[in-house]
Design a protein around this motif. Structure first.
Motif: not given
Length: 338
Positions: A154, A227, A231, A289, A292, A310, A314
């Protein structure tokens, strides 16, 4: 194209962007070097007892379920349990066997252990007589190591936010922002140019970090890339927001630090403390976040069936925050013409 070349030149003189890109990769390499080390001992349950209070068999039973720390009296034990830095479960002798007490601010898993420990102790003979079969986990990552890997990834995704924010703030301070206003460029092209480098840098940093510290099954690579891409795009958009609102370098750095904390702290706390499926857990998806974080943790823990939530979250964030930025930019552009 010239604008992108100019922004690439900025990377060489911007130490913050270079550190943002390299640091997660270096940490990923360190995690990979520690691949043979188990972090499970760091999360081992700790019990606190008073010296000579429990029987020898009770102490042995506790030792089989965690580590034990002895104290001279009850006051010292309570002080250690109530210490905010401690996750210790206090255990005392009771007429029915043992009783426990907690501080009230411990992790949910320790709260559950503390509340169920007296019942487990009372039924310990029945448990011993039962046939127990341990099913090994589908992967070698223990919880603490997975948590560290996700935090690192992240952080790598956040690189796009840092670069875009510092790039736009630098253009404001150098006066280049005024030149951008008269360039023969549509607002869509301008935003695409600003997003591109931060987005591509975030994707590259995250992929390099992932290659150094995790092993994903071939069938899950597409989900991982999805992802990462979504992100990194949101992170790049966040950098544009900071560049839009920040008027100077110090203000921009402050915004970046605040946003970095919001990117990391709430998902970690929610994941560790809030039960999955609860209302508060679902509300946490309002922070991109969090989606993520949960998606990466599910992938490392082998729970691929939950990743779709998820990814959808996103995708919604990407659309909403992009449309909102278009509205803000159009408003600022119209205001500058007045």
């Amino acid at each position: 194209m010239k604008g992108i070349k100019y922004q690439l030149k900025n990377i060489r003189r911007d130490k913050i962007c270079i550190i943002s890109f390299l640091l997660p990769v270096i940490v990923g390499l360190a995690i990979n070097m520690l691949s043979g080390v188990s972090f499970s001992s760091l999360s081992e349950t700790s019990f606190g007892i008073v010296k000579n209070d429990l029987s020898h068999k009770s102490v042995q039973w506790l030792q089989s379920n965690g580590s034990i720390a002895e104290f001279e009296n009850v006051d010292e034990l309570k002080a250690s349990v109530l210490d905010p830095a401690s996750e210790m479960i206090g255990v005392l002798r009771d007429e029915n066997g043992i009783k426990t007490f907690l501080s009230g601010d411990e992790l949910q898993i320790n709260r559950i252990i503390g509340n169920t420990l007296p019942k487990l102790y009372a039924e310990r003979e029945a448990v011993v007589a039962s046939i127990i079969r341990v099913i090994p986990a589908a992967n070698s990552n223990d919880g603490m190591k997975s948590l560290l890997i996700v935090i690192t990834m992240v952080t790598a995704m956040f690189m796009g936010c840092t670069f875009n924010a510092m790039s736009m703030i630098g253009e404001k301070e150098d006066g280049i922002a005024f030149i951008n206003e008269v360039l023969p460029m549509t607002r869509t092209d301008f935003i695409a140019q600003k997003v591109f480098l931060g987005f591509s840098g975030g994707v590259l940093a995250t992929i390099l970090t992932a290659l150094t510290c995790i092993r994903v099954e071939s069938g899950h690579i597409f989900l991982l890339l999805l992802i990462i891409i979504l992100s990194a795009f949101i992170s790049a958009l966040a950098g544009l927001y900071i560049g839009h609102f920040a008027n100077g370098l110090m203000g921009g750095i402050t915004y970046i630090k605040i946003l970095m904390i919001l990117f990391l702290a709430p998902p970690i706390i929610t994941y560790l403390v809030v039960p999955a499926g609860s209302t508060l857990h679902l509300l946490s998806y309002l922070l991109p976040s969090s989606a993520t974080f949960y998606g990466l943790m599910d992938m490392l823990n082998g729970q691929v069936q939950n990743i779709e939530i998820s990814i959808i979250a996103l995708l919604v964030h990407c659309i909403v925050w992009l449309l909102l930025f278009f509205i803000l930019e159009n408003h600022r552009y119209k205001k500058s013409l007045v």
